[in-house]
Scaffold this active site. Structure first.
Site, PDB file in Angstrom:
ATOM      1  N   LYS A  53       0.839  -1.197   0.000  1.00 58.73           N
ATOM      2  CA  LYS A  53       0.000   0.000   0.000  1.00 58.73           C
ATOM      3  C   LYS A  53       0.879   1.254   0.000  1.00 58.73           C
ATOM      4  O   LYS A  53       0.601   2.230  -0.699  1.00 58.73           O
ATOM      5  CB  LYS A  53      -0.928  -0.018   1.222  1.00 58.73           C
ATOM      6  CG  LYS A  53      -1.988  -1.098   1.120  1.00 58.73           C
ATOM      7  CD  LYS A  53      -2.716  -1.350   2.433  1.00 58.73           C
ATOM      8  CE  LYS A  53      -3.659  -2.555   2.301  1.00 58.73           C
ATOM      9  NZ  LYS A  53      -4.296  -2.944   3.559  1.00 58.73           N
ATOM     10  N   GLN A  97      -4.547  -1.628   9.990  1.00 52.30           N
ATOM     11  CA  GLN A  97      -4.326  -2.930   9.355  1.00 52.30           C
ATOM     12  C   GLN A  97      -4.864  -4.040  10.264  1.00 52.30           C
ATOM     13  O   GLN A  97      -4.475  -4.139  11.429  1.00 52.30           O
ATOM     14  CB  GLN A  97      -2.827  -3.115   9.064  1.00 52.30           C
ATOM     15  CG  GLN A  97      -2.498  -4.373   8.295  1.00 52.30           C
ATOM     16  CD  GLN A  97      -3.122  -4.405   6.893  1.00 52.30           C
ATOM     17  OE1 GLN A  97      -3.058  -3.437   6.153  1.00 52.30           O
ATOM     18  NE2 GLN A  97      -3.727  -5.527   6.536  1.00 52.30           N
ATOM     19  N   ASP A 120     -11.043   2.532   4.581  1.00 54.39           N
ATOM     20  CA  ASP A 120     -11.372   1.118   4.368  1.00 54.39           C
ATOM     21  C   ASP A 120     -12.877   0.884   4.342  1.00 54.39           C
ATOM     22  O   ASP A 120     -13.325  -0.209   3.994  1.00 54.39           O
ATOM     23  CB  ASP A 120     -10.764   0.261   5.494  1.00 54.39           C
ATOM     24  CG  ASP A 120      -9.460  -0.397   5.078  1.00 54.39           C
ATOM     25  OD1 ASP A 120      -9.249  -0.561   3.863  1.00 54.39           O
ATOM     26  OD2 ASP A 120      -8.667  -0.740   5.974  1.00 54.39           O
TER      27      ASP A 120
END
Ligand code: NAP
Length: 304
Positions: A53, A97, A120
């Site tokens: 990412k 994460q 997200d």
């Protein structure tokens, strides 16, 4: 014999569009969107996702930072870190994460994010907007899957779509997106009876189970579009050879890394399916491309 549906061409197109948008706002305003990824502990798969990412952010001209916290981080410490990032004006997107170490409650952690920085799309507010089919930040993997299906010209509207897996990261938001696209969805899980027969009714079958090679031809209707979301690190050479034979790339992975990435769908399904996404190389590149897009959307949402 079906067609392999690679993710890279669509991912490249999305990335180019986002890079152009970033260059445009940079020139007009002198600012670029900023993404902070927070990673707790040293899970090797998470470390590798975060590196990918970060590389994508650099390639597209986004500002990005990875904040690494020790595995023993407490809930209070992580919440304090999120509060700082929520308040920081130069941070447009915050990515936590997952999975988090056991002492941290991921629902509470995600709920602490400012919804307009939730790139997200996992915050309950973002998921509520998705349920209502109103604009908002969306989970990146399901978004990538829907766009990949659309890119083939196969119509979601009116299709029978079976999703195997009901996680909050993939299965459930994906089912909502397919419903919003006027598909008829069946969500399956570990308690579903006669799974193969249910799956074999699908015009579009999406496997997101985390079970290497579970889905074989008996799950697939002739000509169906099959999306393999599974991404499983397999280290047992016998399992790998049973699925792929003596594939030189897989053998090299096993020798060099001690594992190879394997999807939930057996490669032989290509003989029966109309389309099949490879794993790796199918959904994964789209997840990252849509994370970049989501960060740009978050920038626009907050800064106008
Ligand atoms: P997860 O949270 O473990 O959920 C797995 C789901 O599959 C659960 O709903 C489970 O049912 C269901 N399932 C497991 N075994 C089953 C069986 N034998 N029969 C029917 N259903 C079964 O996993 P996830 O986070 O959604 O991830 C799924 C896979 O996608 C993993 O391989 C992951 O690595 C991959 N993934 C890839 C990307 C990407 O960008 N490429 C992104 C996210 C995830 P229950 O609910 O009944 O337990």
């Amino acid at each position: 014999m079906g067609t392999w549906l690679e993710g890279k061409p669509l991912a490249d197109k999305i990335r180019e569009e986002v890079a152009r948008d970033i260059a445009r706002v940079k020139q007009a305003r002198g600012t670029v969107p900023g993404l902070v990824a927070v990673i707790v502990g040293d899970n090797p798969a998470s470390q590798s996702y975060v590196r990918m990412k970060e590389k994508a952010c650099q390639a597209l001209g986004l500002w990005s930072e990875v904040q690494r916290l020790p595995a023993a981080t407490t809930m209070a410490e992580l919440k304090a870190r999120i509060d700082e990032l929520n308040a920081a004006d130069h941070v447009d997107g915050i990515l936590i994460q997952l999975p988090l170490p056991g002492q941290l409650n991921s629902h509470e952690v995600i709920s602490r994010l400012r919804p307009d920085k939730d790139v997200d799309g996992f915050h309950p507010y973002s998921l509520g907007l998705l349920m209502e089919n109103r604009p908002g930040l969306r989970p990146c993997t399901p978004t990538g899957i829907v766009e990949l299906i659309k890119s083939t010209g196969v119509k979601i509207e009116g299709s029978d779509v079976v999703v195997i897996g009901r996680s909050m990261i993939v299965g459930k938001p994906l089912a909502a997106m397919i419903t919003n696209e006027n598909g008829t969805v069946t969500i399956c899980h570990s308690k579903t009876r006669d799974l193969a027969q249910v799956a074999a009714r699908a015009d579009i079958l999406i496997a997101a189970m985390g079970k290497p090679g579970f889905v074989g031809p008996e799950f697939v209707k002739e000509g169906a579009l099959v999306v393999d979301v599974g991404s499983n690190a397999v280290s047992d050479p016998e399992v790998v050879r049973a699925l792929f034979g003596a594939d030189p790339k897989r053998e090299k992975d096993l020798q060099e890394k001690g594992y190879t990435w394997v999807g939930d769908v057996r490669p032989g399904v290509i003989e029966k399916a109309g389309w099949l996404t490879p794993s790796p190389g199918g959904v994964g590149p789209l997840t990252i491309a849509f994370l970049m897009k989501s960060t740009f959307d978050a920038y626009r949402l907050r800064r106008g």
